[in-house]
Scaffold this motif. Sequence first.
Motif, short mmCIF file in Angstrom:
data_model
loop_
_atom_site.label_atom_id
_atom_site.label_comp_id
_atom_site.label_asym_id
_atom_site.label_seq_id
_atom_site.Cartn_x
_atom_site.Cartn_y
_atom_site.Cartn_z
N GLN A 96 45.44 61.94 -44.56
CA GLN A 96 44.37 61.54 -43.66
C GLN A 96 43.71 62.81 -43.12
OE1 GLN A 96 43.36 58.31 -43.23
NE2 GLN A 96 44.81 58.09 -44.91
N PRO A 97 42.39 62.93 -43.23
CA PRO A 97 41.72 64.16 -42.78
C PRO A 97 42.06 64.55 -41.35
CG PRO A 97 40.18 62.76 -43.94
CD PRO A 97 41.45 61.96 -43.76
N GLU A 98 42.15 63.57 -40.46
CA GLU A 98 42.40 63.91 -39.06
C GLU A 98 43.80 64.45 -38.82
OE1 GLU A 98 42.58 59.84 -40.21
OE2 GLU A 98 40.72 60.89 -39.99
N SER A 99 44.67 64.39 -39.84
CA SER A 99 46.01 64.94 -39.70
C SER A 99 46.03 66.45 -39.89
CB SER A 99 46.96 64.28 -40.69
OG SER A 99 46.67 64.71 -42.02
N LEU A 100 44.93 67.02 -40.33
CA LEU A 100 44.87 68.46 -40.59
C LEU A 100 44.28 69.17 -39.38
CD1 LEU A 100 43.68 68.24 -44.26
CD2 LEU A 100 45.96 68.77 -43.45
N PRO A 101 44.81 70.37 -39.08
CA PRO A 101 44.38 71.07 -37.86
C PRO A 101 42.91 71.48 -37.83
CG PRO A 101 45.83 72.45 -39.17
CD PRO A 101 45.83 71.10 -39.80
N ASP A 102 42.30 71.77 -38.96
CA ASP A 102 40.92 72.26 -38.97
C ASP A 102 39.91 71.17 -39.30
OD1 ASP A 102 41.36 74.96 -38.29
OD2 ASP A 102 42.11 75.33 -40.31
N CYS A 103 40.26 69.92 -39.06
CA CYS A 103 39.36 68.82 -39.39
C CYS A 103 38.11 68.90 -38.49
CB CYS A 103 40.06 67.49 -39.18
SG CYS A 103 39.04 66.08 -39.60
N PRO A 104 36.90 69.04 -39.10
CA PRO A 104 35.68 69.10 -38.29
C PRO A 104 35.50 67.81 -37.49
CG PRO A 104 35.24 69.70 -40.58
CD PRO A 104 36.64 69.14 -40.50
N ASN A 105 35.19 67.94 -36.22
CA ASN A 105 34.95 66.81 -35.32
C ASN A 105 36.10 65.81 -35.31
OD1 ASN A 105 32.47 67.82 -34.67
ND2 ASN A 105 31.38 66.63 -36.19
N GLY A 106 37.28 66.25 -35.68
CA GLY A 106 38.43 65.37 -35.66
C GLY A 106 38.45 64.30 -36.74
N PHE A 166 39.00 73.83 -43.45
CA PHE A 166 39.39 72.43 -43.53
C PHE A 166 39.55 71.98 -44.98
CE2 PHE A 166 38.02 68.10 -44.43
CZ PHE A 166 39.08 67.42 -43.86
N TRP A 167 38.53 72.20 -45.82
CA TRP A 167 38.59 71.70 -47.19
C TRP A 167 39.68 72.36 -48.01
CZ3 TRP A 167 37.29 67.16 -48.25
CH2 TRP A 167 36.24 66.53 -47.58
N LEU A 168 39.90 73.66 -47.79
CA LEU A 168 41.01 74.31 -48.50
C LEU A 168 42.34 73.73 -48.04
CD1 LEU A 168 39.76 78.00 -48.63
CD2 LEU A 168 40.01 76.42 -50.57
N ALA A 169 42.51 73.51 -46.74
CA ALA A 169 43.75 72.91 -46.23
C ALA A 169 43.93 71.50 -46.77
CB ALA A 169 43.74 72.90 -44.69
N TYR A 170 42.85 70.74 -46.83
CA TYR A 170 42.93 69.37 -47.33
C TYR A 170 43.33 69.35 -48.80
CZ TYR A 170 42.01 64.51 -48.23
OH TYR A 170 42.16 63.20 -48.60
N VAL A 171 42.69 70.18 -49.61
CA VAL A 171 43.01 70.22 -51.03
C VAL A 171 44.45 70.69 -51.25
CG1 VAL A 171 42.47 71.40 -53.20
CG2 VAL A 171 40.63 70.43 -51.81
N LYS A 172 44.89 71.68 -50.48
CA LYS A 172 46.27 72.15 -50.61
C LYS A 172 47.26 71.05 -50.21
CE LYS A 172 45.54 77.05 -49.81
NZ LYS A 172 45.82 78.16 -48.88
N ALA A 173 46.99 70.34 -49.11
CA ALA A 173 47.89 69.27 -48.66
C ALA A 173 47.93 68.15 -49.69
CB ALA A 173 47.43 68.74 -47.31
N ALA A 174 46.78 67.77 -50.23
CA ALA A 174 46.73 66.72 -51.24
C ALA A 174 47.47 67.15 -52.50
CB ALA A 174 45.27 66.36 -51.56
N THR A 175 47.27 68.38 -52.91
CA THR A 175 47.93 68.89 -54.11
C THR A 175 49.44 68.94 -53.93
OG1 THR A 175 45.97 70.18 -54.67
CG2 THR A 175 48.04 70.85 -55.70
N ARG A 176 49.89 69.44 -52.78
CA ARG A 176 51.35 69.46 -52.52
C ARG A 176 51.93 68.05 -52.58
NH1 ARG A 176 50.01 73.15 -48.59
NH2 ARG A 176 49.99 71.51 -47.01
N HIS A 177 51.23 67.10 -51.97
CA HIS A 177 51.74 65.73 -51.96
C HIS A 177 51.77 65.15 -53.38
CE1 HIS A 177 52.63 61.70 -50.71
NE2 HIS A 177 51.54 61.26 -51.31
N LEU A 178 50.67 65.28 -54.10
CA LEU A 178 50.61 64.74 -55.46
C LEU A 178 51.64 65.39 -56.37
CD1 LEU A 178 46.75 64.41 -55.86
CD2 LEU A 178 48.40 62.54 -55.63
N ASP A 179 51.84 66.71 -56.21
CA ASP A 179 52.83 67.42 -57.02
C ASP A 179 54.25 66.96 -56.74
OD1 ASP A 179 50.91 68.90 -58.35
OD2 ASP A 179 51.24 70.73 -57.19
N SER A 180 54.48 66.39 -55.57
CA SER A 180 55.84 65.95 -55.21
C SER A 180 56.19 64.58 -55.78
CB SER A 180 55.99 65.92 -53.68
OG SER A 180 55.30 64.80 -53.14
N LEU A 181 55.21 63.89 -56.37
CA LEU A 181 55.43 62.52 -56.84
C LEU A 181 55.79 62.47 -58.32
CD1 LEU A 181 52.35 60.83 -55.14
CD2 LEU A 181 54.70 60.92 -54.30
#
Length: 130
Positions: free
Chosen positions: A115-125, A86-101
């Motif tokens: 949003q954390p719940e938008s990621l597939p491996d979000c613990p407890n949703g 989850f945390w690796l996916a979150y950091v990668k998604a955040a980085t990709r987004h920030l890099d695009s701006l």
Amino acid sequence: LKALPPPAQDLAGDLVDRLFAGFDQALREMGVGDVTIPKRMKTMAAAFAGRAKAYEQGFLDGEAELSTVLARNLVARPLDAGEQRFWLAYVKAATRHLDSLDFASLTGADNLFPQPESLPDCPNGSGERL
């Protein structure tokens, strides 16, 4: 902000200044005395710089090192496999987004982070496990 042209570096400096002004105010509200505040601020500045360097190195060294840095700074214990994904996916998604701006998009955005719940491996949703 480091990757963007000026005035991004000025904004980065302003952001850090505001962060530490907030720390100073919080210490004063907690009743920390004027004589002790500089010592506490120095400790916080060292911790901030250490974490910034660790995250930068974690990005350079790959997922295993980044996972170690995240575990140390987020929860102060090893991450289980699901938390790590989850945390690796979150950091990668955040980085990709920030890099695009660009600077204008970065400073005008309402929401800079996924949003954390938008990621597939979000613990407890919702990320609540952490």
